[in-house]
Design an enzyme around this catalytic site. Structure first.
Site, PDB file in Angstrom:
ATOM      1  N   ALA A   8       0.805  -1.224   0.000  1.00  0.00           N
ATOM      2  CA  ALA A   8       0.000   0.000   0.000  1.00  0.00           C
ATOM      3  C   ALA A   8       0.844   1.284   0.000  1.00  0.00           C
ATOM      4  O   ALA A   8       0.420   2.307  -0.532  1.00  0.00           O
ATOM      5  CB  ALA A   8      -0.937  -0.019   1.198  1.00  0.00           C
ATOM      6  N   PHE A  40      -2.803   1.170   5.240  1.00  0.00           N
ATOM      7  CA  PHE A  40      -3.486   0.755   6.468  1.00  0.00           C
ATOM      8  C   PHE A  40      -2.740   1.244   7.707  1.00  0.00           C
ATOM      9  O   PHE A  40      -3.335   1.736   8.640  1.00  0.00           O
ATOM     10  CB  PHE A  40      -3.590  -0.779   6.505  1.00  0.00           C
ATOM     11  N   ASP A  79      -5.426  -1.303  -6.493  1.00  0.00           N
ATOM     12  CA  ASP A  79      -5.828  -0.044  -7.130  1.00  0.00           C
ATOM     13  C   ASP A  79      -5.584   0.034  -8.636  1.00  0.00           C
ATOM     14  O   ASP A  79      -6.010   0.987  -9.289  1.00  0.00           O
ATOM     15  CB  ASP A  79      -5.141   1.139  -6.426  1.00  0.00           C
ATOM     16  N   HIS A  90      -3.804  -9.599  -4.213  1.00  0.00           N
ATOM     17  CA  HIS A  90      -5.047  -9.370  -3.471  1.00  0.00           C
ATOM     18  C   HIS A  90      -6.210  -8.933  -4.368  1.00  0.00           C
ATOM     19  O   HIS A  90      -7.186  -8.396  -3.885  1.00  0.00           O
ATOM     20  CB  HIS A  90      -4.807  -8.364  -2.341  1.00  0.00           C
ATOM     21  N   CYS A 141     -20.784 -11.043 -10.337  1.00  0.00           N
ATOM     22  CA  CYS A 141     -22.021 -11.454  -9.670  1.00  0.00           C
ATOM     23  C   CYS A 141     -21.763 -12.821  -9.025  1.00  0.00           C
ATOM     24  O   CYS A 141     -21.259 -13.739  -9.682  1.00  0.00           O
ATOM     25  CB  CYS A 141     -23.162 -11.556 -10.675  1.00  0.00           C
ATOM     26  N   CYS A 188     -24.485 -15.431 -11.030  1.00  0.00           N
ATOM     27  CA  CYS A 188     -24.365 -15.829 -12.441  1.00  0.00           C
ATOM     28  C   CYS A 188     -22.973 -15.564 -13.018  1.00  0.00           C
ATOM     29  O   CYS A 188     -22.690 -15.934 -14.147  1.00  0.00           O
ATOM     30  CB  CYS A 188     -25.420 -15.111 -13.288  1.00  0.00           C
ATOM     31  N   THR A 247       5.672  -1.692   1.927  1.00  0.00           N
ATOM     32  CA  THR A 247       4.860  -2.715   2.607  1.00  0.00           C
ATOM     33  C   THR A 247       5.390  -2.940   4.017  1.00  0.00           C
ATOM     34  O   THR A 247       6.599  -3.001   4.229  1.00  0.00           O
ATOM     35  CB  THR A 247       4.815  -4.055   1.821  1.00  0.00           C
TER      36      THR A 247
END
Ligand code: NAD
Length: 235
Positions: free
Chosen positions: A21, A32, A103, A118, A126, A129, A187
């Site tokens: 991140a 985070f 992202d 990730h 969905c 389906c 990280t």
């Protein structure tokens, strides 16, 4: 230190980058664990809980509210770290970018071989389906995003408690095992199993670029405690 990194990069044609991140904070996406990261902001539930599979199932409305407002940043643009990595791939130096980010900024910068451990906010399916939906659909949906068939549309993002895609994990291990230089950046190396990937590296130079210390600093040949965008801008 920057000169040392430049020299290592100039001498290798088999570099792999592994990031988190912190690579995107200079693009305006909070991580985070930094002081201004999502963990420092106050929510009814801890962010780790809100991006877990059990929370997604038990509190879908709150999950989507947090997810759409705090994890999707459509205006974010690649910063010098994303851009330089894409250039180094074009030059044949960087063989793969392995990212914990969701992202899509490495692809936006032009990187082709990106392994998204990730998942990505740009892919949504969905659950009933399998129909695909893009990120705009998620942002424009009110409440729980629903497919035409009535199923819930879930982001293709690995939530806590979910397992990583085994193909992507195996490919990431393969690139790291074969790499001559591994650059790890932005990280905290706290989230497993992604953080454990570094243990597969047998090459000659391990470089860590992170604003704060990590538990792997002792293993590295070069540790640069600085903003990754600033470091890559210099290269
Ligand atoms: P983390 O939040 O645990 O750690 C980020 C690390 O980056 C910290 O150690 C921090 O000191 C460092 N950092 C922050 N800005 C930096 C900068 N400009 N230059 C250098 N270092 C910087 O992030 P993580 O290790 O990736 O793990 C968190 C999880 O959260 C991951 O699974 C990731 O998928 C997810 N996440 C992704 C995004 C995104 O897609 N951009 C954003 C937030 C969280």
């Amino acid at each position: 230190m920057y000169t040392e990194l430049k020299k290592i990069i100039s001498q290798s044609n088999n570099i792999v980058f592994f990031g988190g991140a912190g690579v995107s904070t200079e693009s305006g996406i909070p991580d985070f664990r930094s002081v201004d990261g999502l963990y420092s902001q106050r929510y009814k539930y801890p962010p780790e809980t809100m991006v877990s599979y059990s929370f997604f199932k038990s509190h879908p409305e709150e999950f989507y509210d947090f997810y759409v407002n705090k994890m999707i940043f459509l205006d974010a643009k690649p910063n010098p770290a994303h851009i330089k990595l894409a250039e180094l791939e074009k030059e044949g130096k960087v063989k793969a970018v392995i990212t914990q980010n969701i992202d899509g900024l490495h692809q936006a910068a032009g990187s082709k071989n990106v392994l998204e451990l990730h998942g990505s906010v740009h892919r949504n399916y969905c659950m009933k389906c399998g129909k695909f939906y893009d990120v705009n659909f998620m942002v424009e949906s009110k409440g729980i995003p629903k497919c035409q068939c009535g199923g819930t549309v879930k982001p293709d993002v690995v939530l806590y408690e979910e397992s990583l895609n085994s193909d992507i994990l195996e490919k990431s291990i393969m690139y790291i095992e074969k790499a001559d230089v591994l650059i790890v950046g932005g990280t905290s190396l706290i989230v497993y199993p992604a953080a454990g990937l570094i243990n597969y590296f047998n090459g000659s130079k391990l470089i860590l670029i992170n604003k704060s210390s990590t538990q792997m600093d002792y293993k590295a040949d070069l540790v640069i405690k600085d903003s990754i965008g600033k470091v890559f801008e210099y290269l």
